[in-house]
Design a protein around this motif. Structure first.
Motif, PDB file in Angstrom:
ATOM      1  N   ALA A 224       0.801  -1.223   0.000  1.00  0.00           N
ATOM      2  CA  ALA A 224       0.000   0.000   0.000  1.00  0.00           C
ATOM      3  C   ALA A 224       0.832   1.271   0.000  1.00  0.00           C
ATOM      4  O   ALA A 224       0.292   2.356  -0.262  1.00  0.00           O
ATOM      5  N   GLY A 225       2.127   1.182   0.306  1.00  0.00           N
ATOM      6  CA  GLY A 225       2.922   2.402   0.310  1.00  0.00           C
ATOM      7  C   GLY A 225       4.293   2.181   0.910  1.00  0.00           C
ATOM      8  O   GLY A 225       4.637   1.079   1.356  1.00  0.00           O
ATOM      9  N   THR A 226       5.075   3.225   0.911  1.00  0.00           N
ATOM     10  CA  THR A 226       6.440   3.161   1.413  1.00  0.00           C
ATOM     11  C   THR A 226       6.450   3.176   2.941  1.00  0.00           C
ATOM     12  O   THR A 226       5.436   3.451   3.590  1.00  0.00           O
ATOM     13  N   VAL A 227       7.628   2.915   3.490  1.00  0.00           N
ATOM     14  CA  VAL A 227       7.781   2.939   4.942  1.00  0.00           C
ATOM     15  C   VAL A 227       7.498   4.341   5.473  1.00  0.00           C
ATOM     16  O   VAL A 227       6.839   4.504   6.515  1.00  0.00           O
ATOM     17  N   GLU A 228       7.978   5.375   4.777  1.00  0.00           N
ATOM     18  CA  GLU A 228       7.746   6.740   5.246  1.00  0.00           C
ATOM     19  C   GLU A 228       6.265   7.097   5.171  1.00  0.00           C
ATOM     20  O   GLU A 228       5.729   7.751   6.079  1.00  0.00           O
ATOM     21  N   GLU A 229       5.575   6.671   4.122  1.00  0.00           N
ATOM     22  CA  GLU A 229       4.132   6.918   4.037  1.00  0.00           C
ATOM     23  C   GLU A 229       3.401   6.201   5.163  1.00  0.00           C
ATOM     24  O   GLU A 229       2.461   6.737   5.764  1.00  0.00           O
ATOM     25  N   ALA A 230       3.841   4.978   5.459  1.00  0.00           N
ATOM     26  CA  ALA A 230       3.252   4.243   6.570  1.00  0.00           C
ATOM     27  C   ALA A 230       3.519   4.943   7.896  1.00  0.00           C
ATOM     28  O   ALA A 230       2.652   4.993   8.781  1.00  0.00           O
ATOM     29  N   ALA A 231       4.696   5.513   8.047  1.00  0.00           N
ATOM     30  CA  ALA A 231       5.031   6.224   9.284  1.00  0.00           C
ATOM     31  C   ALA A 231       4.143   7.452   9.457  1.00  0.00           C
ATOM     32  O   ALA A 231       3.730   7.779  10.579  1.00  0.00           O
ATOM     33  N   GLU A 232       3.853   8.140   8.366  1.00  0.00           N
ATOM     34  CA  GLU A 232       2.988   9.323   8.454  1.00  0.00           C
ATOM     35  C   GLU A 232       1.574   8.923   8.863  1.00  0.00           C
ATOM     36  O   GLU A 232       0.934   9.609   9.673  1.00  0.00           O
ATOM     37  N   VAL A 233       1.075   7.822   8.315  1.00  0.00           N
ATOM     38  CA  VAL A 233      -0.243   7.338   8.719  1.00  0.00           C
ATOM     39  C   VAL A 233      -0.201   6.896  10.181  1.00  0.00           C
ATOM     40  O   VAL A 233      -1.135   7.156  10.959  1.00  0.00           O
ATOM     41  N   ALA A 234       0.876   6.239  10.573  1.00  0.00           N
ATOM     42  CA  ALA A 234       1.008   5.794  11.960  1.00  0.00           C
ATOM     43  C   ALA A 234       0.981   6.971  12.927  1.00  0.00           C
ATOM     44  O   ALA A 234       0.366   6.902  13.994  1.00  0.00           O
ATOM     45  N   ASP A 235       1.624   8.064  12.559  1.00  0.00           N
ATOM     46  CA  ASP A 235       1.590   9.264  13.395  1.00  0.00           C
ATOM     47  C   ASP A 235       0.164   9.778  13.540  1.00  0.00           C
ATOM     48  O   ASP A 235      -0.271  10.171  14.628  1.00  0.00           O
ATOM     49  N   ARG A 236      -0.557   9.768  12.424  1.00  0.00           N
ATOM     50  CA  ARG A 236      -1.945  10.260  12.461  1.00  0.00           C
ATOM     51  C   ARG A 236      -2.815   9.367  13.338  1.00  0.00           C
ATOM     52  O   ARG A 236      -3.773   9.834  13.949  1.00  0.00           O
ATOM     53  N   LEU A 237      -2.470   8.092  13.438  1.00  0.00           N
ATOM     54  CA  LEU A 237      -3.216   7.141  14.268  1.00  0.00           C
ATOM     55  C   LEU A 237      -2.705   7.095  15.696  1.00  0.00           C
ATOM     56  O   LEU A 237      -3.176   6.277  16.492  1.00  0.00           O
ATOM     57  N   GLY A 238      -1.758   7.962  16.010  1.00  0.00           N
ATOM     58  CA  GLY A 238      -1.227   7.995  17.364  1.00  0.00           C
ATOM     59  C   GLY A 238      -0.409   6.773  17.727  1.00  0.00           C
ATOM     60  O   GLY A 238      -0.136   6.520  18.900  1.00  0.00           O
ATOM     61  N   ARG A 239      -0.032   5.973  16.717  1.00  0.00           N
ATOM     62  CA  ARG A 239       0.802   4.786  16.903  1.00  0.00           C
ATOM     63  C   ARG A 239       0.190   3.794  17.896  1.00  0.00           C
ATOM     64  O   ARG A 239       0.889   3.051  18.582  1.00  0.00           O
ATOM     65  N   LEU A 240      -1.150   3.796  17.977  1.00  0.00           N
ATOM     66  CA  LEU A 240      -1.879   2.862  18.842  1.00  0.00           C
ATOM     67  C   LEU A 240      -2.045   1.541  18.102  1.00  0.00           C
ATOM     68  O   LEU A 240      -2.593   1.510  17.000  1.00  0.00           O
ATOM     69  N   PRO A 241      -1.601   0.421  18.678  1.00  0.00           N
ATOM     70  CA  PRO A 241      -1.647  -0.851  17.958  1.00  0.00           C
ATOM     71  C   PRO A 241      -3.019  -1.219  17.398  1.00  0.00           C
ATOM     72  O   PRO A 241      -3.113  -1.707  16.270  1.00  0.00           O
ATOM     73  N   LEU A 242      -4.095  -1.014  18.170  1.00  0.00           N
ATOM     74  CA  LEU A 242      -5.415  -1.357  17.649  1.00  0.00           C
ATOM     75  C   LEU A 242      -5.733  -0.545  16.399  1.00  0.00           C
ATOM     76  O   LEU A 242      -6.214  -1.090  15.397  1.00  0.00           O
ATOM     77  N   ALA A 243      -5.473   0.765  16.436  1.00  0.00           N
ATOM     78  CA  ALA A 243      -5.751   1.607  15.273  1.00  0.00           C
ATOM     79  C   ALA A 243      -4.895   1.190  14.082  1.00  0.00           C
ATOM     80  O   ALA A 243      -5.366   1.160  12.941  1.00  0.00           O
ATOM     81  N   LEU A 244      -3.642   0.845  14.344  1.00  0.00           N
ATOM     82  CA  LEU A 244      -2.757   0.398  13.266  1.00  0.00           C
ATOM     83  C   LEU A 244      -3.254  -0.897  12.650  1.00  0.00           C
ATOM     84  O   LEU A 244      -3.251  -1.075  11.424  1.00  0.00           O
ATOM     85  N   THR A 245      -3.688  -1.812  13.500  1.00  0.00           N
ATOM     86  CA  THR A 245      -4.182  -3.105  13.008  1.00  0.00           C
ATOM     87  C   THR A 245      -5.446  -2.925  12.176  1.00  0.00           C
ATOM     88  O   THR A 245      -5.613  -3.550  11.120  1.00  0.00           O
ATOM     89  N   LEU A 246      -6.351  -2.066  12.643  1.00  0.00           N
ATOM     90  CA  LEU A 246      -7.577  -1.814  11.886  1.00  0.00           C
ATOM     91  C   LEU A 246      -7.271  -1.159  10.543  1.00  0.00           C
ATOM     92  O   LEU A 246      -7.828  -1.534   9.512  1.00  0.00           O
ATOM     93  N   ALA A 247      -6.366  -0.175  10.558  1.00  0.00           N
ATOM     94  CA  ALA A 247      -6.021   0.507   9.311  1.00  0.00           C
ATOM     95  C   ALA A 247      -5.346  -0.447   8.338  1.00  0.00           C
ATOM     96  O   ALA A 247      -5.669  -0.473   7.136  1.00  0.00           O
ATOM     97  N   GLY A 248      -4.396  -1.226   8.849  1.00  0.00           N
ATOM     98  CA  GLY A 248      -3.716  -2.177   7.978  1.00  0.00           C
ATOM     99  C   GLY A 248      -4.655  -3.216   7.422  1.00  0.00           C
ATOM    100  O   GLY A 248      -4.566  -3.597   6.239  1.00  0.00           O
TER     101      GLY A 248
END
Length: 712
Positions: A224-248
């Motif tokens: 779905a995207g590069t590591v940096e793009e994933a990091a930007e989305v992760a920041d927007r999700l507050g790096r919360l594992p549940l939010a990351l899992t749902l988004a992924g």
């Protein structure tokens, strides 16, 4: 029953009473009397992690705990809902059963019925007979005693996971949580209070580091995207594992028109009418389980608090959601009162409840703070009832105003002031989105103005500019462009831009604000006169003194008429004249400067910032008039006073030191002039940057002083 038909039924039997002939047909359907889990040998989780990211230290500790020969220990994994406690327990479960030679037993401890059924299933797994289980289920024998008797006598070492034990009272009632030499117990819980877990080792879990959070998204949606793009989305999700899992999960399972990480990130910002929390929840495998949904998982903790007699925790969390997810000084909650739903005397107990349920956390540091996760705040904000929003926002604004200085002095500010910046802007954003009464919007805007002034006077011009620009952008969505507060914020934008050395831009900004003030407030209004002074500064720096001086004189005359000649605002305008006065007016202004300094001493005091400014301007005026010898003692006093009052690297202290260096050089005292000039260049490079005009000009003079000092 009465009469001669007394009878007794046994087991599945039935008794019928009738008069006359009756024909009765009865059908019996037998089904297993079992309501327990289908398995305790497998983790009951919605989506096991592809790879457990981060948590290295915790996993090392837990793996060591399940090594052969170790028992009699309880570990409590606690933290905010969705922070990955169950994922860690699941990973440990796999290790214990596949590498450590233990039996794994998994029980849902979220409610009394599930816990009881699961623990009895554990007893059955460990050899309890049907008779023993029936006695425990019917209450003829203590159920917990049976379970632990079977665990104690297990023929193999075990790992028991009690998952989602968010209400520890459930474990305490009946003695379900114990230790055994035969095994290790892992408890996952949002409950962080140590008094619930005597004898246990507590491991706290929070959000993931940025790089690891990005990898969670990449594990689930690698294309779905590069590591940096994933990091930007992760920041927007507050790096919360549940939010990351749902988004992924969402990104991984799209079929018709798959999104990239960048697409997902843009939509998280609320574009195209999408609610960010609803978007995240679309990645859930089981939308019926509240624990797997960001929009509902927090309510489990609030329900638990309500059951414990703390319904006010809900209102306190909604108040916290008026601010940002950054560290919030605890002093901001002092005296907060949200009416009958949250009276001031219940704040302390409500906060302890939120802390115990990991809905917020204390942050170590010099200023006592708490931090609430940003995704939780977004989730709470969207569900705050419309009829509660105005009171909550008004309370949040009142608390901020009490914490902000209304008229801050120049110099270092209380460190709590700069920490309030994200919370001030978050509140302004809330009142704009919530469409509350205009008075509440004005209160929030006033908070932003006070904050900008404090940041500016503390010497943090970049932060002052950033906050002012954002505040203007938000306030204009609810207030007219010519509203007094909006105009004052725009003035602060111009002042910050000027201090950052962007003089042409500052001139244009101040011209626009002056025109707006004259149009909406009138030519004699105090805010209009303030804009006159604001415009005069960049004009002076750009060499346009003839245009700057009339503006200053206009401001001085207007303030004198309205406020008097010795009002602080009038004294400031009088000092501006000393600083900007061109050559032909120097000798006339020296006498005015002496009068000004005397007035400042008499009305403001020797150490007041206006007095120090007047003394500094008078020293510079003497230098420009060719009276360097007379200016030198004034310049020395001004520098010493500024350094004592504001510190060595405050911008105005550096200006005073720069003036002292210049006066010394004009008197031929190059060694000392060079020493001060070097300190000015170093200080301004750190404070303002190497390319700032006020750094470059003393750097140029320093070179001249060095060359002159080397000449015989």
């Amino acid at each position: 029953m009465t009469g001669h038909n007394d009878a007794q039924a046994d087991g599945q039997g039935r008794i019928y009473q009738a008069s006359g002939n009756q024909h009765i047909t009865e059908h019996h359907h037998h089904s297993p009397d079992w309501s327990g889990p289908d398995s305790v040998r497998r983790p009951a989780v919605g989506r096991a992690p592809v790879v457990l990211r981060d948590r290295t230290g915790e996993m090392d500790r837990l793996r060591a705990a399940v090594e052969p020969g170790i028992g009699n220990r309880v570990y409590v994994l606690h933290g905010l809902g969705g922070c990955g406690k169950t994922a860690v327990a699941c990973t440990l479960f796999d290790h214990a059963t596949n590498q450590a030679g233990r039996i794994g037993l998994w029980v849902n401890a979220s409610d009394p019925a599930s816990l009881r059924a699961g623990m009895l299933a554990v007893a059955a797994d460990r050899g309890a007979t049907d008779g023993e289980l029936m006695g425990a289920r019917s209450g003829l024998r203590p159920a917990a005693d049976l379970v632990w008797q079977r665990l104690d006598h297990s023929d193999r070492p075990w790992l028991l996971v009690l998952d989602n034990a968010d209400d520890p009272a459930i474990l305490r009632d009946g003695g379900w949580l114990r230790t055994s030499p035969a095994g290790i117990v892992i408890v996952t819980s949002r409950q962080a209070a140590a008094h619930w877990w005597p004898g246990a080792e507590l491991l706290q879990f929070g959000v993931l580091p940025r790089d690891e959070a990005a990898l969670v998204l990449r594990d689930l949606a690698p294309h779905a995207g590069t590591v940096e793009e994933a990091a930007e989305v992760a920041d927007r999700l507050g790096r919360l594992p549940l939010a990351l899992t749902l988004a992924g999960g969402f990104l991984a399972h799209q079929v018709i028109d798959p999104w990239t990480m960048a697409d997902y990130g843009r939509r998280l910002d609320g574009g195209e009418g999408l609610d960010p929390i609803e978007l995240i929840d679309q990645g859930a495998v089981d939308s019926s389980d509240s624990r797997h949904l960001l929009s509902r998982t927090w309510q489990l903790s609030l329900d638990a608090l309500a059951n414990q007699g703390l319904p006010e925790a809900d209102s306190l969390l909604r108040l916290l959601a008026c601010w940002a997810g950054d560290p919030l000084p605890l002093a901001l909650l002092s005296g907060a009162d949200v009416g009958s739903d949250l009276p001031a005397f219940r704040i302390e107990s409500a906060l302890r409840g939120l802390l115990d349920q990991s809905l917020t956390e204390l942050v170590p540091g010099g200023v006592r703070c708490l931090r609430t996760h940003g995704v939780l705040i977004d989730s709470v904000t969207r569900t705050t009832p419309a009829d509660q929003r105005e009171l909550l926002a008004a309370t949040a604004a009142r608390q901020l105003k009490a914490a902000l200085p209304e008229a801050p002095e120049r110099g270092a500010q209380d460190p709590r002031v700069s920490m309030l910046a994200p919370h001030v802007l978050a509140l302004l954003r809330r009142v704009v989105d919530w469409s509350v009464d205009r008075l509440v919007v004005e209160e929030a805007t006033q908070c932003s103005l006070w904050l900008v002034v404090a940041l500016h006077r503390g010497g943090d011009y970049s932060s002052a500019l950033a906050v002012a620009n954002k505040a203007v952008e938000l306030a204009k969505q609810r207030l007219p462009e010519d509203h007094q507060l909006v105009l004052r914020l725009r003035q602060r934008v111009g002042r910050a831009v000027y201090r950052l050395g962007r003089f042409e831009e500052a001139e244009a900004l101040h011209r626009q604000v002056l025109e707006a003030c004259e149009r909406s407030l009138g030519s004699a209004a105090l805010d209009t006169l303030e804009s006159c002074l604001g415009l005069s500064r960049p004009l002076w720096q750009l060499g346009h003194e003839p245009e700057a001086m009339p503006l200053i004189r206009r401001a001085m005359a207007g303030r004198t008429e309205m406020l008097g000649s010795v009002h602080p605002l009038t004294l400031v305008a009088r000092a501006y004249i000393l600083e900007v006065a061109p050559g032909p007016e120097l000798y006339e202004e020296i006498a005015m400067g002496q009068t000004l300094v005397a007035d400042c001493h008499r009305t403001a005091g020797e150490q007041h910032s206006i007095t120090l400014m007047a003394e500094l301007d008078q020293a510079d005026l003497l230098r420009r008039a060719g009276r360097a010898a007379e200016a030198l003692p004034c310049a020395r006093r001004a520098f010493a006073a500024h350094e004592q009052r504001f510190g060595s690297e405050y911008p105005i202290t550096l200006a005073a030191r720069s003036l002292l260096s210049t006066v010394l050089a004009e008197l031929g005292q190059y060694a000392e002039a060079i020493e001060h000039a070097e300190a000015v260049v170093e200080g301004r490079t750190r404070v303002l940057g190497a390319s700032h005009p006020w750094t470059l000009s003393p750097q140029k003079r320093l070179g001249q002083y060095r060359r002159s000092h080397r000449q015989p």
